[in-house]
Write a protein that holds these residues in place. Structure first.
Motif, PDB file in Angstrom:
ATOM      1  N   LEU A 130      -2.834  44.601 -11.457  1.00 14.43           N
ATOM      2  CA  LEU A 130      -2.745  46.117 -11.635  1.00 14.43           C
ATOM      3  C   LEU A 130      -4.422  46.344 -10.671  1.00 14.43           C
ATOM      4  CD1 LEU A 130      -2.850  48.376 -13.908  1.00 14.43           C
ATOM      5  CD2 LEU A 130      -4.590  47.560 -14.614  1.00 14.43           C
ATOM      6  N   LEU A 152       2.325  54.667 -11.876  1.00 13.18           N
ATOM      7  CA  LEU A 152       0.926  55.618 -11.955  1.00 13.18           C
ATOM      8  C   LEU A 152       1.707  56.570 -10.796  1.00 13.18           C
ATOM      9  CD1 LEU A 152      -1.631  52.558 -11.958  1.00 13.18           C
ATOM     10  CD2 LEU A 152      -1.074  54.827 -13.489  1.00 13.18           C
ATOM     11  N   LYS A 169       4.755  50.958 -19.619  1.00 11.10           N
ATOM     12  CA  LYS A 169       5.041  51.532 -18.771  1.00 11.10           C
ATOM     13  C   LYS A 169       3.982  51.100 -17.369  1.00 11.10           C
ATOM     14  CE  LYS A 169       7.632  55.228 -19.595  1.00 11.10           C
ATOM     15  NZ  LYS A 169       8.192  56.613 -19.777  1.00 11.10           N
ATOM     16  N   VAL A 170       2.744  51.361 -16.707  1.00  7.82           N
ATOM     17  CA  VAL A 170       2.049  50.835 -16.335  1.00  7.82           C
ATOM     18  C   VAL A 170       2.109  49.357 -15.766  1.00  7.82           C
ATOM     19  CG1 VAL A 170       0.118  50.951 -14.973  1.00  7.82           C
ATOM     20  CG2 VAL A 170       0.974  53.046 -16.084  1.00  7.82           C
ATOM     21  N   SER A 221      -5.520  43.725 -19.367  1.00  8.29           N
ATOM     22  CA  SER A 221      -5.049  44.748 -18.053  1.00  8.29           C
ATOM     23  C   SER A 221      -5.980  44.060 -17.370  1.00  8.29           C
ATOM     24  CB  SER A 221      -5.365  46.379 -18.867  1.00  8.29           C
ATOM     25  OG  SER A 221      -6.873  46.107 -18.979  1.00  8.29           O
ATOM     26  N   TYR A 238       2.728  58.915 -12.491  1.00  5.56           N
ATOM     27  CA  TYR A 238       2.017  59.760 -13.546  1.00  5.56           C
ATOM     28  C   TYR A 238       1.136  60.359 -13.039  1.00  5.56           C
ATOM     29  CZ  TYR A 238      -0.079  59.915 -17.852  1.00  5.56           C
ATOM     30  OH  TYR A 238      -1.565  60.014 -18.791  1.00  5.56           O
ATOM     31  N   PRO A 243       3.046  48.855 -12.531  1.00  3.85           N
ATOM     32  CA  PRO A 243       1.662  49.863 -11.439  1.00  3.85           C
ATOM     33  C   PRO A 243       2.536  50.602 -10.742  1.00  3.85           C
ATOM     34  CG  PRO A 243       1.137  47.348 -11.587  1.00  3.85           C
ATOM     35  CD  PRO A 243       2.586  47.496 -11.807  1.00  3.85           C
ATOM     36  N   LEU A 299      -7.242  54.118 -18.751  1.00  6.20           N
ATOM     37  CA  LEU A 299      -5.183  53.627 -18.992  1.00  6.20           C
ATOM     38  C   LEU A 299      -5.288  53.320 -20.072  1.00  6.20           C
ATOM     39  CD1 LEU A 299      -2.614  52.947 -18.224  1.00  6.20           C
ATOM     40  CD2 LEU A 299      -3.243  50.133 -17.659  1.00  6.20           C
TER      41      LEU A 299
END
Length: 187
Positions: free
Chosen positions: A57, A98, A90-91, A52, A101, A95, A80
């Motif tokens: 991100l 988010l 998913k992110v 990540s 979410y 991204p 995360l």
């Protein structure tokens, strides 16, 4: 420990309450299982922390919080991962997810998308087993790093950002619409 078990533990930890309770539950469980399980858990955690550690991100986190320091990005990535396998992937794929979410139920008690407890619980549990407390010990820390290195955990390399701050509105239109003018708080 396999990835499937790691994600199962993350899911079960989420059911324990706030982040502090989650970390405490995970730490106690890992200490019961022993040093090898702590190192295995941390190795998998670091794999996802490394995965990540991306410019894209970081840009999304920057929009969410109106800025994002190195430490804040570490805590954000811990948050995360703490959201579970499905949300993490998913992110990572997009991204912008988010924007739909994030709500109060998914943030820490202070409204942050950050989880420092998760990224430090392995080391703290290791210290507790080795020394009886979680006070810093250089020798034990070096031993911990050696154990992780033997599991294939390598330090992450530097990121080359592929965005400038003025690019973020265009790169993340959904995030910008929701958080660009009213970002979440950060530490």
């Amino acid at each position: 420990m396999e990835e499937k078990e790691f994600w199962r533990l993350i899911k079960e930890a989420k059911e324990q309450g706030e982040q502090e309770e989650q970390a405490e539950w995970l730490s106690e469980l890992l200490m019961e299982r022993g040093i090898e399980e702590i190192v295995d858990f941390e190795a998998i955690l670091q794999q996802f922390m490394n995965m990540s550690y991306t410019s894209r991100l970081w840009g999304a986190a920057f929009v969410l919080m109106g800025g994002c320091s190195d430490d804040a990005f570490d805590y954000f990535r811990g948050w995360l991962i703490g959201q579970g396998e499905e949300i993490f992937h998913k992110v990572m794929e997009d991204p912008e997810f988010l924007a739909e979410y994030i709500d109060d139920d998914h943030l820490d008690e202070e409204g942050f998308p950050q989880n420092e407890e998760l990224i430090s619980l392995g080391l703290n549990a290791y210290f507790l087993i080795k020394t009886g407390d979680d006070d810093w010990d250089d020798e034990v820390h070096d031993e911990y790093l050696q154990a992780l290195e033997e599991k294939g955990v390598n330090p992450i390399s530097e990121i080359e950002f592929d965005w400038e701050e003025e690019d973020l509105e265009e790169l993340f239109p959904a995030l910008w619409e929701r958080f660009g003018e009213d970002p979440l708080p950060q530490e």
